[in-house]
Structures are given as C-alpha cells and as structure tokens.
Design an enzyme around this catalytic site. Structure first.
Site, PDB file in Angstrom:
ATOM      1  N   GLU A  52       0.762  -0.934   0.447  1.00  0.00           N
ATOM      2  CA  GLU A  52      -0.012  -0.103  -0.264  1.00  0.00           C
ATOM      3  C   GLU A  52       0.734   1.204  -0.202  1.00  0.00           C
ATOM      4  OE1 GLU A  52      -2.458  -0.820   3.984  1.00  0.00           O
ATOM      5  OE2 GLU A  52      -1.950  -2.574   3.634  1.00  0.00           O
ATOM      6  N   SER A  53       1.615   1.965   0.266  1.00  0.00           N
ATOM      7  CA  SER A  53       3.075   2.634   0.407  1.00  0.00           C
ATOM      8  C   SER A  53       3.150   2.609  -1.313  1.00  0.00           C
ATOM      9  CB  SER A  53       4.651   1.640   1.072  1.00  0.00           C
ATOM     10  OG  SER A  53       4.997   0.620   0.255  1.00  0.00           O
TER      11      SER A  53
END
Lengths: 256, 304
Positions: A52-53
């Site tokens: 998700e980064s």
C-alpha cells in the site's frame, strides 16, 4: 512431507497455496509476505506483489523486510508508485487477492482492528485500519490470517474495520461492497472457507496436531466444528526450505 | 530567493499551537522525526495530527501532550505492536483526551486528493459497510448521480502544515524524492504550508537535470530545512535503513507513563537539537544502518 515445522510455517504454506500464478496480490507484511515468497518460487512465478505504500514487486525482496518501506523492498521493485496507483488498481478490480489480519472476527469474517469495547469508551484502542478496510472492501478475493483464540472469535465484532460478509448472504451486494469478500480464513488451528449460500465460515481443514475438542474450545461456539474433517496439508520440504531461507532465525514463523 | 530555515525556526514560525500537521506521508519511510521532536521541545499544544499511518511519531507527540486530535488510518508501532501512548490517551485520557477521526489508507489519500484538487469531496467504493463511517464525520454514504450506486463521499482534508522529508532539495523548494511515496504527492498539493526536510541541499541545476523526479511544484514549498538523518529511525532510500531496534526499544520503554517520560527526556527534551540526538546515537549505530552498497539508477537523457 516434513515432520518438523512450526504452526507459523504451516500457516505460511497454507497461505501460499491461495496464490495462483499470474495473480496480482496485495501482500501485506509478516506471514503473507513469506507466503508470497513461497508462491513466487514454487507455483506462481508470474504473480505480482502490491504494497500500500505504492511498491509493486515482481520478485521477492532479497531479505525479509520488517516494513514495506524498508530499502531492500524498494530496490529492484517492478515499480514504485504513489499509494493512489495501487489503491486505484484495487478499486477498479485489478487486484485478484488481498491478505489481511485481524484482532477479532465473527462467523461472517468481519474483522476488527480498531476498538475493543464501545468506540466511544474503548477498553483497548487498536491501531486501526491502515489499508485493511480497503483490501477487504475491494479485492476480488480476501484471505484472512489470524491467531485462533477464543477471545478473538466473537458473536459480533465490536467494530467492523474490514467487512467480511457483514450480516450474511446478500449483505455485500445490498451494501455496495464490490470486492468478493473472504475466500479463506487461515488460523493457528485450521483453515476455514465461507459457504456460498449462507456466507458463514465452515471448516475446510483442521491443522495436524490439533484436536477437534481444542478447536471447538478456542472457537467458542460461533462456528459448527464437525467431528471429523480433512487435515491441512503439511508444509513440503520445498516450502519449508524457502520459508527458512527468508526467515532463517524463525523471527516471523518461530512462535505463532 | 532562498527558503532555507533551521528546524527550530520552521517549527516556531510555521507551527503555532492548534494547527493541523500532516506527517508520515511516505508511510514507514521518510518520517520527519526531527520535526516532531522539535514540536515537542517547543511545547506545541492542541495539534491535529494527520497521516495515513504513523510508525511511533504520533505516539510520541500524543504522549508528550501535543495533540488534541488524530486524523489517520493507523497509529502504532509497525514492527513492535500497539502504540502505548495512543492507547493511554484514547482509553484513559492520559496525558490528555484526544479525538480520533478514523480513516482507511485509501480514504485518507482521497481526502488529501480532494483538497489537492480544490473540491469538497471525492467519491469512492471503499469503506462501504465499515464502522469507519460511524467514527469519522468526513465519510458519508451518497448515491451516484449516474447509476445510483452507493458511494462514500470522502471530505477534503486540508492540512495547515506538511513536513515532507526528501533526499535532496535546492534552496527554492525544488526537490527529488524516491522510494515509496505513499500519499506524499497529494499531501504536497493539499497542504497550506509545505516544509521540505532534506538530507542534502543541492544546486538548483541538479534538480532541473531530472524534472520528472521533482516531487511537487517548487512554488508550493514554503520552507526547506536541511536536516541530515532527520528521519531516523525510519529509513531514507539511498541514505540509511530502518533502525528496527530503536522501535523495539521505544516500545519497551513506553509501556508505562514513567518509562515514556524517561525516554522522552533522554531522546528529545534533554537534547538541544537534532545534532545532540545524533551524538547520542553515535557513529557506530548510524554506520550500521548503511550497508555501503550503492545501487545507482541508469542515466536518463533529456537531450534533444
């Protein structure tokens, strides 16, 4: 078949088998990341891992990272994008599978990682959603990995951080939750799947070295546990050797 | 005109008590610990802390009594577990009660994107069916005007100040940043005041040599702080790795309010500025965070 392995290693092997070749997988950290390493090397060489980064990987990082932003997880990535890119992929339906964990769950696979007790006056404040709610809402399939303890299996979770099948059949459709919902729940004691008509969790397999009585006791009566059922396949020597290459000290899989 | 400032001056001039501050926009990397610690030293109060996740920096500001509200998707200690100060504040009101607006990572990104685009909200399919809708007044269910599908309208979040660590910047606000960007691009556009915290200050020509890598239009940047190692213990690609042990040590130290106070005194209050903190860490510990192996990208030809 291997004869000597930890419950964590068994869960990783079970999780790896949920990943199919060519799939786009929202990976997460810890055990699911190890599962991605195993799947990539054994049966899903064309899978992509999303973080998700914004990191997208087509091969596992050379060392097991503590967080998805550790420099070894970024060097050699297939792409390093903003979060908006990977979340867009998720929302448009391009992500086949997502892994998340939970502090507590119920028979429909709803997960709480936010508040134990009343959110207005909680007895425990947990860290919150992170990306878990997004993955649970939007991934085409969801696999949940969590410890199997009686206090974690609730009649109703105190707070729905990440929806499973809500209140049962038809709930996701009525609510507009477009992802497919949980396809498997992998715990320290067994593997569950979700009945296609009732949407309740049902036992797919009980782990080796676990008794039905113990499984029932730790499930606390919210799920029916049959007297007999299949036994979860043990990790193979190939699976174990890959897990131990990425987790040589047993830091992630040693004491689950 | 140079926008260079010291961290002390940036915090004292740009962060009055009561403002909202977005930090940790790169998630577990590029966390502006040096900025947060200076806010604690200057006794800032009633801050609204905004971020997707916070890997212990918000926990420290909450424990120090600086925060009145948290607008975030996750607050804790990514490798070690729960945030003890966050728990004490929410569960017991210690050292002061705080309000929490619960986001998911995606809704937080969308809230910043809405502010970045100058619209009051953006629609999404995430968060439907979650209790985030009950504990965040900025998430409302609406019906699509085109197909009647239920959607969540995510209200714009416009932080007063953003602290954005970058590998290198010029003194006018041009900056190169690489690694996991998280919600950094939208945070830079959404915030009223953007402060870059740079590992290295470089000539303007270095920045314009690679315009595709520039993080945000330089005219959006209000100040540039030169603060090497300003993100420790979080990682900065190409400069240093994550100091995992530091997170574990903080986790153990902050279990009790007394332990947290001792930790805060040792690492924040009793050091004058970042250089004092780095002296305490010592050169050996810092050197161990850097393997020495360089991994250079291929050159890019902008010629014509």
């Amino acid at each position: 078949m291997a004869t000597d392995y930890t419950p964590g290693e068994l869960m990783v092997a079970a999780a790896a088998r949920e990943i199919y070749d060519g799939e786009v997988v929202f990976v997460g950290m810890r055990l699911p990341l190890l599962a991605f390493c195993v799947a990539k090397e054994l049966h899903a060489p064309a899978a992509y891992g999303l973080f998700e980064s914004g990191v997208i990987r087509d091969r596992a990082a050379p060392v097991m990272p503590y967080t998805m932003c550790d420099p070894p997880n970024i060097a050699g990535a297939a792409a390093c994008t903003p979060m908006a890119t990977v979340m867009s992929l998720l929302q448009r339906g391009d992500v086949d599978l997502g892994f998340i964990g939970g502090a507590e769950t119920d028979r429909y696979g709803n997960l709480n990682t936010s508040y134990i007790g009343n959110p207005e006056h909680p007895t425990v404040k947990l860290p919150g959603s992170g990306g878990a709610a997004d993955i649970a809402c939007l991934a085409r399939r969801l696999v949940v990995i969590m410890p199997h303890e009686r206090r974690r299996f609730r009649e109703r979770v105190d707070y729905v951080t990440s929806p499973g099948f809500g209140e049962g059949a038809g709930w996701r459709e009525r609510t507009g939750v477009v992802g497919g919902g949980p396809s498997a729940l992998i715990t320290t004691l067994g593997v569950f799947e979700f009945d296609s008509s009732t949407r309740k969790a049902v036992l797919r397999s009980i782990h080796p070295h676990t008794t039905v009585a113990h499984l029932r006791e730790e499930t606390g009566g919210i799920l029916e546990i049959p007297d007999q059922g299949p036994v979860t396949a043990e990790p193979t020597t190939d699976e174990l050797s890959i897990i131990r290459r990425y987790d040589p000290t047993g830091f992630w899989t040693g004491a689950q | 005109m140079s926008k260079l400032m010291t961290m002390h001056d940036a915090i004292s001039q740009l962060v009055p008590s009561g403002v909202s501050v977005v930090m940790g926009t790169g998630l577990e990397g590029l966390i502006p610990f040096a900025a947060g610690h200076e806010m604690i030293r200057q006794h800032k109060r009633d801050l609204t802390l905004m971020g997707p996740i916070s890997d212990i920096l918000f926990d420290q500001l909450i424990g120090a009594g600086c925060a009145e509200r948290v607008v975030a998707a996750w607050v804790g200690n990514v490798s070690a577990g729960l945030g003890h100060c966050y728990r004490r504040a929410v569960e017991r009101g210690e050292p002061r009660p705080i309000e929490v607006y619960d986001h998911s990572n995606f809704t937080f990104s969308l809230a910043l994107q809405a502010a970045a685009q100058g619209v009051p909200y953006l629609p999404t399919r995430t968060a439907l069916g979650t209790d985030l809708l009950k504990t965040n007044p900025g998430l409302s269910v609406i019906s699509s005007p085109y197909d009647d599908a239920p959607l969540v309208a995510v209200e714009a979040v416009e932080p007063d100040v953003a602290f954005i660590p970058v590998q290198r910047a010029d003194d006018e606000g041009g900056a190169h940043c690489w690694g996991a960007l998280g919600v950094t691009p939208e945070a830079c556009l959404a915030s009223r005041t953007v402060v870059l915290v740079a590992e290295e200050i470089v000539d303007h020509e270095v920045i314009v040599s690679d315009p595709n890598r520039v993080l945000t239009p330089p005219f959006r940047v209000a100040a540039v702080v030169h603060e090497p190692l300003g993100s420790h213990p979080s990682p900065v690609q190409g400069h240093y790795g994550r100091d995992h042990a530091f997170y574990e040590e903080y986790h153990l130290a902050s279990r009790t309010p007394e332990g947290f106070e001792r930790w805060l005194d040792e690492w924040v209050m009793s050091v004058d500025e970042r250089s004092g903190y780095l002296e305490k860490l010592g050169p050996e510990r810092l050197a161990a965070l850097r393997s020495g192996t360089r991994r250079l990208a291929a050159e890019v030809d902008y010629g014509y």
